[in-house]
Design a protein around this motif. Structure first.
Motif: not given
Length: 378
Positions: A135-159
């Motif tokens: 089976e294929v397990d799907f994950g979800e990643l939300h990325v906020f990119v500002g001028r001097n910051f990167v904020l990542t929000v993961r809702h799963s194991e991958s990536p």
């Protein structure tokens, strides 16, 4: 800052069983429950970089913000399965747009790229192939990119962003290019993660083709299930083309480093290859399903033909048995009649009574034989 309108849009919390029952399905993905918690509890790793090298590892978001006095510094914060309160706290720290924050809380979004002022918001769907269950397990990643910051929000194991962070830290020349380089690294990891999935799906399709020609009756279900996996994979990968094209246009407009633009084009090439392969998988599975239906119909026709032939042969045998039974019944009936013990039976006193009875039996049998023979029963 997150205003009151965002808080009004978000689902209200409750207590007890009724609250759990009324909670939206997408909010049940948090395995830690929904008790209020500080944002630091979901921080996987926070780091501040300057000139491509880590200068600080703050324990809180506030410390990360205080560690950014220089314009060439950058903070990279990773959150893992945060709940609503944690996302809201991070949004207040970084001044994220309410709509992007709402998407990050609700999750289950399609891949997309949005710009809110100076902040980019990207949703990515990672995927990994599980050999044990095919089976294929799907994950979800939300990325906020500002001028001097990167904020990542993961809702799963991958990536696995720890691998991305290590790779970027091992290449300070690339990390020196700023938040765009981090965004490239995340995109590259997600797209590269599709390659094993493509290989696994290709292997499943090869096995299905073999099963189809072997006449495996369970192959139809496997084709259907694999088709659903391919469709879901297609939904995760197809929007990447427009996302990468938009990013490339933005990189060119903002005059981002040329080497980084070439890296991004390489990611776009890989994503295009994946999308084309996934599209071909869907067409191949549709053809296999049609072929399997044709083979099943042919097999059913063959079985019906064999059944019809067997029924016809059985009918022919029944005809023969019935014909002979009728022929043998005639002399039996005649013999039974003349074998009755009655005194008043003129035929029993005839001189030719016995030959007459035999002749009658033979004539009746011969007549019936000729009739059945003419009708093809014998």
């Amino acid at each position: 800052m997150v205003n009151r309108r965002l808080r009004a849009l978000l689902p209200k919390r409750g207590t007890g069983a009724s609250a759990d029952h009324e909670r939206a399905p997408e909010h049940t993905m948090d395995p830690r429950g929904h008790e209020p918690a500080s944002v630091e509890e979901s921080v996987v790793q926070a780091a501040v970089y300057r000139d491509g090298r880590r200068t600080d590892t703050p324990a809180t978001l506030a410390e990360a913000l205080r560690s950014l006095p220089e314009d060439d510094s950058m903070a990279w914060i990773g959150l893992y399965r945060p709940d609503e309160a944690q996302v809201l706290a991070a949004a207040e720290q970084f001044g994220l747009h309410e709509l992007a924050v709402e998407d990050a809380i609700v999750a289950h979004q399609r891949p997309k790229l949005e710009r809110y002022g100076d902040t980019l918001f990207m949703v990515l769907r990672a995927a990994r192939y599980i050999d044990e269950t095919e089976e294929v397990d799907f994950g979800e990643l939300h990325v906020f990119v500002g001028r001097n910051f990167v904020l990542t929000v993961r809702h799963s194991e991958s990536p696995d962003l720890a691998v991305v962070r290590k790779r970027m830290e091992d290449e300070p020349e690339l990390l020196r290019l700023g938040t765009e380089a981090v965004l490239y690294g995340i995109l590259d990891a997600v797209v590269d993660g599709y390659a094993p999935v493509v290989a696994g799906l290709q292997n499943d399709i090869d096995e299905i083709e073999t099963e189809v020609f072997q006449g495996d009756p369970a192959v139809s279900r496997r084709i259907y299930e694999l088709s659903r996996e391919v469709i879901e994979f297609q939904r995760a990968t197809r929007p990447l083309i427009s996302i990468l094209n938009a990013l490339a246009a933005g990189f060119n407009r903002d005059q981002v480093d040329g080497e980084l633009q070439r890296h991004l084009r390489d990611v776009a090439d890989h994503a295009t290859t994946v999308v084309e392969r996934v599209n071909s998988f869907r067409h191949v599975l549709a053809d296999i399903l049609s072929l399997n239906a044709t083979l099943v119909a042919q097999q059913q026709n063959t079985e019906m033909k064999a059944l019809t032939e067997a029924s016809y042969a059985q009918n022919e045998e029944i005809k023969k048995v019935s014909a002979w039974a009728a022929i043998l019944f005639a002399p039996t009936l005649i013999g039974t009649v003349y074998g009755m013990n009655f005194d008043v039976m003129p035929e029993t006193h005839w001189l030719v009574g016995y030959p007459f009875a035999l002749a009658l039996m033979i004539a009746t049998c011969a007549g019936l034989y000729l009739i059945f023979k003419r009708r093809g029963w014998l």
